[in-house]
Write a protein that holds these residues in place. Structure first.
Motif, PDB file in Angstrom:
ATOM      1  N   LEU A 115       0.180  11.630  61.372  1.00 17.64           N
ATOM      2  CA  LEU A 115      -1.062  12.143  60.809  1.00 17.64           C
ATOM      3  C   LEU A 115      -1.726  11.102  59.906  1.00 17.64           C
ATOM      4  O   LEU A 115      -2.936  10.863  59.990  1.00 17.64           O
ATOM      5  N   MET A 116      -0.951  10.455  59.052  1.00 15.14           N
ATOM      6  CA  MET A 116      -1.511   9.459  58.143  1.00 15.14           C
ATOM      7  C   MET A 116      -2.012   8.221  58.889  1.00 15.14           C
ATOM      8  O   MET A 116      -3.035   7.627  58.517  1.00 15.14           O
ATOM      9  N   VAL A 117      -1.301   7.839  59.942  1.00 16.08           N
ATOM     10  CA  VAL A 117      -1.763   6.727  60.780  1.00 16.08           C
ATOM     11  C   VAL A 117      -3.123   7.063  61.384  1.00 16.08           C
ATOM     12  O   VAL A 117      -4.036   6.224  61.428  1.00 16.08           O
ATOM     13  N   ASP A 118      -3.283   8.306  61.819  1.00 16.08           N
ATOM     14  CA  ASP A 118      -4.549   8.759  62.410  1.00 16.08           C
ATOM     15  C   ASP A 118      -5.688   8.630  61.401  1.00 16.08           C
ATOM     16  O   ASP A 118      -6.754   8.083  61.698  1.00 16.08           O
ATOM     17  N   ILE A 119      -5.462   9.120  60.175  1.00 15.08           N
ATOM     18  CA  ILE A 119      -6.516   9.062  59.148  1.00 15.08           C
ATOM     19  C   ILE A 119      -6.838   7.616  58.787  1.00 15.08           C
ATOM     20  O   ILE A 119      -8.010   7.231  58.682  1.00 15.08           O
TER      21      ILE A 119
END
Length: 538
Positions: free
Chosen positions: A505-509
């Motif tokens: 999720l953090m990689v996506d953001i």
């Protein structure tokens, strides 16, 4: 019919495609190994200014270097070949005399049992000499809420007594401040900051477990013994001279001596019409300190953007914990596996994945990874970074901060700390929906966790931020028996399913923002929003 060489070629192509896509997936064995190393006894609890720090910062810098990230500090720190990955954080260690006594009228209060007192001023002795005592309610000056407890009183040189948290929590009135959810005006840090602006000599915050969100034992352990602070050119003279807490029972006795009812005045303090009350007694205290100076380090590494290299997406986690404490029974190592070896390992894995993506399709903006020192002793490393000596805050797009990951199984939600604060919440919602998960608001907003981790140092300077924290949410036993205790150890039985989905999720953001021209904004009127608007107007 395929010839053998054609078949072999197809196999090689398929294998290469698989290998190429696999490098973007979370490598859980690698994450586990990072946590295991960082939380090992060899690292001695990762205490700042100890051998644990030396081992930790070298490990992190070496890992970032292996991944291919460059050092984030253009000016090398020290003689180490990894110096470009370090930021010096000069600190003062202040150790107060444990036998101090606070005298108020006929009362003699004992340090630790009845009150705590410390300072961030670089001074070997600070005195309260018959200092007037004033009760100023919640000690809040909040123009956006049309609330000012200091409007009708001059507290220069005086000792003020204030209530913890804010009127919204006390009344549970959603129309008063933000109701049950703590605002920054409710944090003890704000109480000291505002009183210093008002010219007070000392602040004594009344402790009650519910509004403080922790028992007196936490106050006592956190505010006695050695503490660290940053040091400015004026030896912190702008800081509040004496920062203190009062036990509830001691507070009630103090008010009784003046013929006042603490409970009645506390009730009066819930309204805007409340007027501060001067007590009949005065305060006397001599705070003696031993002071030493040393330098700790943040670890900084970056992926350089292709078009806008001076615009930064930040991903951070504090590397420190409580180190090793000596007891009559022997040394106790506080390994801090979940808090925060897990978050530190998370930044390393994010860096690996994002660097692999960057090599194929370069990000337009830079992504900077920073592991902060001395979070556990007051967000010191992040405060130093927020001063902008490495990167100006106007060039910081946003910060993703990890402070304890879900090392257990996957869940169908992500926790959001704060509600309606900034547009970063919209990025969180989009990334969460892409995972077929839901956003779950912090179930304990009264604890004010948004104001208690490293991202808050940047938020105060106007940088929109998200906190990723799973402490106690998926494992209720963690808070009761492991949080800030020696039992916070690595376990090979962890599935790390939650780590996997949150890193994804953090990689996506981070990837979204790194290829965007957007500058996330604050939603709610606040000093943070004002600071951001000023920064972006430069």
């Amino acid at each position: 019919m395929f010839k053998p060489i054609t078949i072999l070629f197809c196999i090689l192509i398929n294998f290469a495609t698989f290998a190429d896509s696999n490098k973007y997936e979370v490598d859980l064995p690698s994450v586990a190994q990072h946590i295991k190393v960082l939380a090992s006894d060899e690292f001695a609890g990762r205490g700042p200014l100890t051998k644990g720090e030396a081992l930790t910062i070298e490990y992190l810098a070496s890992e970032y270097q292996k991944i291919g990230l460059v050092g984030g500090n253009p000016n090398s720190v020290g003689t180490s070949p990894l110096g470009y990955y370090y930021q010096a954080v000069p600190m003062a260690q202040i150790t107060p005399d444990p036998n101090i006594m606070l005298k108020i009228g006929d009362l003699s209060l004992q340090s630790g049992a009845d009150f705590t007192a410390r300072t961030e001023q670089i001074s070997e002795k600070i005195e309260l000499d018959n200092t007037p005592l004033v009760f100023v309610g919640y000690g809040i000056n909040a123009p956006e809420y049309n609330w000012n407890d200091y409007a009708d009183v001059d507290v220069k040189g005086k000792t003020v007594i204030v209530l913890v948290n804010d009127p919204g929590f006390a009344t549970q009135n959603a129309d008063l401040f933000t109701g049950n959810a703590m605002t920054y005006y409710g944090r003890w840090t704000y109480k000291y900051e505002e009183a210093a602006r008002q010219g007070a000599k000392a602040v004594l915050i009344v402790h009650e477990t519910a509004p403080a969100a922790y028992p007196w034992s936490v106050v006592e352990s956190s505010n006695t013994g050695s503490k660290y602070t940053l040091v400015d050119d004026a030896n912190n003279v702008s800081k509040l001279p004496i920062m203190g807490w009062l036990q509830l029972a001691a507070t009630e006795k103090i008010f009784e001596q003046s013929g006042l009812s603490y409970s009645a005045l506390k009730q009066q303090a819930l309204t805007k019409s409340f007027s501060p009350v001067t007590l009949k007694q005065t305060a006397n205290l001599t705070l003696k300190n031993e002071i030493s100076h040393a330098t700790s380090h943040n670890v900084i590494a970056k992926i350089v953007g292709s078009k806008y290299p001076n615009e930064y997406i930040l991903a951070g986690a504090h590397w420190d914990h409580f180190g090793t404490k000596s007891t009559p029974q022997g040394d106790i190592i506080y390994n801090g596996a979940v808090d925060n070896a897990s978050g530190t390992a998370g930044t390393l894995e994010m860096a690996r994945i994002l660097m692999a993506k960057h090599k194929v399709n370069p990000f337009e903006r830079s992504i900077l990874f920073i592991n902060f020192t001395a979070e556990e002793t007051g967000l010191i490393g992040s405060e130093q970074f927020s001063k902008g000596e490495i990167i100006a805050t106007k060039d910081m797009v946003a910060l993703l901060n990890i402070d304890g990951m879900n090392v257990l199984n996957k869940v169908d939600y992500i926790l959001q700390y704060g509600d309606g604060l900034s547009e970063m919440e919209d990025y969180l919602a989009d990334a969460t929906a892409a995972q077929n998960r839901r956003v779950k608001l912090d179930p304990r907003p009264q604890n004010g966790l948004f104001f208690r981790s490293d991202h808050f140092s940047m938020a105060k300077q106007g940088v929109p931020s998200l906190l990723f924290m799973s402490l106690g949410d998926t494992d209720p036993d963690y808070i009761a028996h492991k949080y800030h205790k020696a039992a916070d150890d690595y376990s090979a039985a962890w599935s790390l399913g939650g780590v996997q989905q949150d890193i994804e999720l953090m990689v996506d953001i981070a990837e979204t923002l790194a290829n965007s021209r957007a500058w996330p904004k604050w939603k709610m009127p606040s000093d943070f929003k004002t600071a951001r608007e000023v920064d972006l107007a430069k």
